[in-house]
Scaffold this active site. Structure first.
Site, short mmCIF file in Angstrom:
data_model
loop_
_atom_site.label_atom_id
_atom_site.label_comp_id
_atom_site.label_asym_id
_atom_site.label_seq_id
_atom_site.Cartn_x
_atom_site.Cartn_y
_atom_site.Cartn_z
NE ARG A 191 -21.25 -5.40 -45.58
CZ ARG A 191 -20.31 -4.59 -46.49
NH1 ARG A 191 -20.49 -4.74 -47.75
NH2 ARG A 191 -19.38 -3.88 -46.22
CB SER A 219 -1.07 -0.04 1.27
OG SER A 219 -1.53 1.38 1.48
#
Length: 446
Positions: A316, A277
């Site tokens: 498409r 930490s």
């Protein structure tokens, strides 16, 4: 589409990806896959007698990613909506004049990009599945080694009854194996895409089917029975399999993170110098658990995007197809990273059986309340047995309350009560379930 460097090279990308997977997802890798498609297209058409063989070989010779600039192609793609168009232009300019008419012959941009992304996915899944094998092996070793290591089972966030760490690891193992099976199937089924302008391959005349077969063969992919320009099931199968793997890995990570809490302390992640930490020198955070959990929480959004884009119009799509590219690569990226970290987490996991037993014994037999009630039920009935045990459970010492209760002692001797409060006698089929999970993995060859 993406920065040209590996996804793992950035400030944050290294926290979510894995270098060997990300190498297959980089811009150069995607570009090479697109060029591999163009080379295979030319050779397939030459096989069918449509393109002269010398022209096909000349085209293939120029299909090398290092000859092109991905960033420049990306900038040029803004004019046409995809990077295939500018790539075809540069490839055409690069080949000898006798071959130029045959570059990209009969195909459309989506054929190239869809098939290229299939190749990218298939290639990226190679190292990803290798890491998944490592995770599976590690989970199997944990299940085997701790088949009979007793621990607290927890339901709805509370201590519930005795179980074994072997059974927990067998559950992890089964989830990973099921995810691996689905991912292998999805990978093997990813097809080549070739349909031409509207899915008819009209430019190839009657040779369209033959070109399709040879095209797929050159790429080492299965052919599709027909073009899947707006039938996106291949991506959905892959997305679902990747999402399922993230869930399996995420479940393990969440369990490990909870078991590693100081108040529980039943496991710890391995690795020297990991988990520090910036503010608290004493902390050792479960880093792999944290990062795998983060990936698992990103996964559903990426999977959902691919499913949301899959309803596409006519032959498409306008936008639906385009919306798939980056979420697909992101999903492969985070799943690759989660799998590698899950493998590392399981391989180095420190298991603390003595702490597991301490937590089990901390409530003075309370976790065996169900077992005591089951012993009493034949004599007094299930309802009365439940009430007697509930009354004892409300006392400071569950064991002492049972020993002092004349209604309980009328039906349970010291020996019978001791047996009821022995956690090893209340594990049911836990051992057999572990054996079954291990046998299934070994029977499948790992």
């Amino acid at each position: 589409m993406r920065p040209s460097s590996s996804l793992s090279d950035g400030l944050l990308g290294g926290l979510s990806g894995a270098p060997d997977v990300d190498a297959e997802l980089s811009d150069p890798a995607v570009l090479q896959a697109m060029l591999d498609v163009e080379a295979a297209l030319a050779r397939a058409a030459a096989d069918a007698g449509i393109v002269p063989v010398p022209a096909a070989e000349a085209i293939a010779e120029q299909c090398r990613a290092e000859r092109y600039d991905p960033a420049a192609l990306g900038r040029a793609a803004d004019a046409t909506g995809n990077p295939v168009v500018p790539l075809v232009g540069e490839l055409t300019a690069a080949v000898p004049e006798h071959a130029r008419a045959w570059v990209h012959s009969g195909a459309t941009s989506q054929d190239v990009l869809d098939t290229a992304l299939v190749l990218v996915a298939v290639r990226a899944l190679g190292p990803l599945l290798a890491q998944l094998d490592v995770a599976v092996d590690a989970a199997a070793r944990l299940a085997d080694a701790h088949r009979d290591t007793v621990m607290v089972a927890r339901t709805l966030g509370q201590q519930a009854a005795p179980s074994t760490f072997g059974l927990k690891a067998a559950g992890w193992l089964t989830g990973l194996v099921q995810a691996r099976d689905r991912l292998r199937q999805a990978r093997a089924a990813q097809p080549a895409q070739l349909g031409g302008a509207v899915g008819t391959l009209a430019a190839f005349g009657p040779a369209g089917a033959e070109v399709t077969e040879r095209f797929a063969a050159h790429l080492g992919l299965p052919p599709s029975p027909l073009p899947w320009h707006t039938r996106r099931q291949p991506w959905l199968d892959l997305a679902a399999a990747l999402g399922g793997l993230l869930v399996a890995a995420g479940k393990i990570a969440l369990d490990v993170g909870l078991l590693a809490q100081n108040e529980v302390g039943e496991v710890a992640e391995g690795g020297t110098g990991r988990g520090g930490s910036s503010a608290m020198p004493h902390k050792r955070n479960p880093v792999d658990s944290i990062l795998v959990t983060a990936a698992a929480r990103r996964g559903p959004g990426l999977v959902a995007t691919l499913f949301a884009t899959a309803v596409q119009e006519h032959e498409r799509a306008a936008g639906g197809w385009h919306a798939e590219w980056e979420p697909l690569l992101d999903l492969l990226h985070v799943t690759g990273g989660a799998t590698a970290r899950c493998a590392r987490m399981l391989t180095g996991l420190q298991v603390r059986p003595e702490r597991m037993r301490e937590n089990l014994d901390a409530t003075d037999g309370l976790l065996l309340a169900e077992a005591v009630a089951a012993r009493l039920a034949p004599a007094v009935g299930r309802r009365v047995a439940h009430d007697l045990v509930t009354r004892a459970a409300a006392e400071p010492s569950f064991r002492a309350a049972l020993l002092a209760d004349p209604e309980v002692r009328a039906h349970l001797s010291d020996t019978e009560l001791a047996e009821a409060l022995d956690p090893y006698r209340w594990l049911g089929s836990a051992g057999r379930f572990v054996d079954s999970a291990l046998a299934a993995v070994r029977g499948a060859g790992g």
